[in-house]
Scaffold this motif. Structure first.
Motif, PDB file in Angstrom:
ATOM      1  N   LYS A  41       0.844  -1.202   0.000  1.00  0.00           N
ATOM      2  CA  LYS A  41       0.000   0.000   0.000  1.00  0.00           C
ATOM      3  C   LYS A  41       0.879   1.252   0.000  1.00  0.00           C
ATOM      4  O   LYS A  41       0.594   2.211  -0.703  1.00  0.00           O
ATOM      5  N   ARG A  43       4.022   1.459  -1.034  1.00  0.00           N
ATOM      6  CA  ARG A  43       4.725   1.556  -2.317  1.00  0.00           C
ATOM      7  C   ARG A  43       3.794   2.031  -3.425  1.00  0.00           C
ATOM      8  O   ARG A  43       4.185   2.811  -4.272  1.00  0.00           O
ATOM      9  N   ASP A  44       2.558   1.538  -3.426  1.00  0.00           N
ATOM     10  CA  ASP A  44       1.594   1.926  -4.455  1.00  0.00           C
ATOM     11  C   ASP A  44       1.128   3.359  -4.285  1.00  0.00           C
ATOM     12  O   ASP A  44       0.773   4.025  -5.248  1.00  0.00           O
ATOM     13  N   CYS A  45       1.085   3.837  -3.043  1.00  0.00           N
ATOM     14  CA  CYS A  45       0.602   5.193  -2.771  1.00  0.00           C
ATOM     15  C   CYS A  45       1.351   5.748  -1.568  1.00  0.00           C
ATOM     16  O   CYS A  45       0.911   5.585  -0.432  1.00  0.00           O
ATOM     17  N   PRO A  46       2.474   6.430  -1.787  1.00  0.00           N
ATOM     18  CA  PRO A  46       3.254   6.958  -0.666  1.00  0.00           C
ATOM     19  C   PRO A  46       2.481   7.971   0.179  1.00  0.00           C
ATOM     20  O   PRO A  46       2.827   8.198   1.329  1.00  0.00           O
ATOM     21  N   VAL A  47       1.428   8.530  -0.383  1.00  0.00           N
ATOM     22  CA  VAL A  47       0.596   9.463   0.388  1.00  0.00           C
ATOM     23  C   VAL A  47       0.005   8.741   1.597  1.00  0.00           C
ATOM     24  O   VAL A  47      -0.197   9.334   2.648  1.00  0.00           O
ATOM     25  N   PHE A  48      -0.232   7.433   1.462  1.00  0.00           N
ATOM     26  CA  PHE A  48      -0.760   6.633   2.558  1.00  0.00           C
ATOM     27  C   PHE A  48       0.134   6.739   3.796  1.00  0.00           C
ATOM     28  O   PHE A  48      -0.351   6.903   4.913  1.00  0.00           O
TER      29      PHE A  48
END
Length: 151
Positions: A41, A43-48
C-alpha cells in the motif's frame, strides 16, 4: 539521535517473520501476506504513509500551529481547542513518529514543556503549506458554487 520509523505500527522486515512464526498453520502465511500488503500500500501510494502519520482530526491542527514555532501544551490546547487527554494522545503519537519533540524548559524556578518540530517534522512544513494552499482554493471554490446556485 535515531528517529523512529514513520511506518511504526506497520509490520515489516523481521517483524513479519516473527509474527508469522508465532501463528499456527495457515494463519502464519496470512499474517506474512497481510504485512506485505501493508508495505505494498505504501509503495503503491506513498501518500498513505504521510496520512498515517499526520492524519486525523487534531494532528493537522497541531502541526499547522507549530509552523509558527515552539508552543507549550497550554498554548496548543487553547489554539487547537481540544481536551487535554486528546491533545496528550496526539502529541504522544507525533513524538513517537519523530515529527515533534518534547523539550523541558527551565526559567528560574518554573519548569514547563515546549513542543517543536524535529528535523524530520520540519520536512513536513512545505507539505502542510501546500495542503493549506489547496484547502483555501478548495474552500473558495465551494463558496463560488454556493453563490452561483440557480433558483
Amino acid at each position: 539521535m535515531i528517529m523512529p520509523c514513520p511506518f511504526e505500527g506497520l509490520p515489516h522486515g523481521d517483524q513479519i517473520e516473527r509474527a508469522g512464526k508465532s501463528l499456527p498453520g495457515g494463519k502464519r502465511e496470512a499474517a506474512v501476506e497481510m504485512g506485505k500488503m501493508e508495505i505494498d500500500k505504501i509503495r503503491d501510494c506513498p501518500v498513505f504513509a504521510t496520512i498515517k502519520v499526520i492524519g486525523g482530526k487534531w494532528k493537522p491542527r497541531i502541526l499547522w500551529h507549530l509552523r509558527e514555532g515552539a508552543a507549550t501544551f497550554g498554548e496548543l490546547r487553547r489554539v487547537v481547542g481540544v481536551s487535554e487527554k486528546v491533545l496528550h494522545e496526539n502529541l504522544l503519537a507525533l513524538t513517537r513518529d519523530g515529527i515533534v519533540s518534547r523539550n523541558p524548559v527551565k526559567e528560574g524556578e518554573m519548569v514547563y514543556v515546549e513542543y517543536r518540530y524535529t528535523e524530520l517534522g520540519l520536512s513536513l512544513v512545505p507539505v502542510l503549506n501546500a495542503m493549506g494552499d489547496w484547502g483555501l482554493r478548495y474552500a473558495g471554490r465551494e463558496e463560488k458554487c454556493k453563490g452561483s446556485s440557480v433558483t
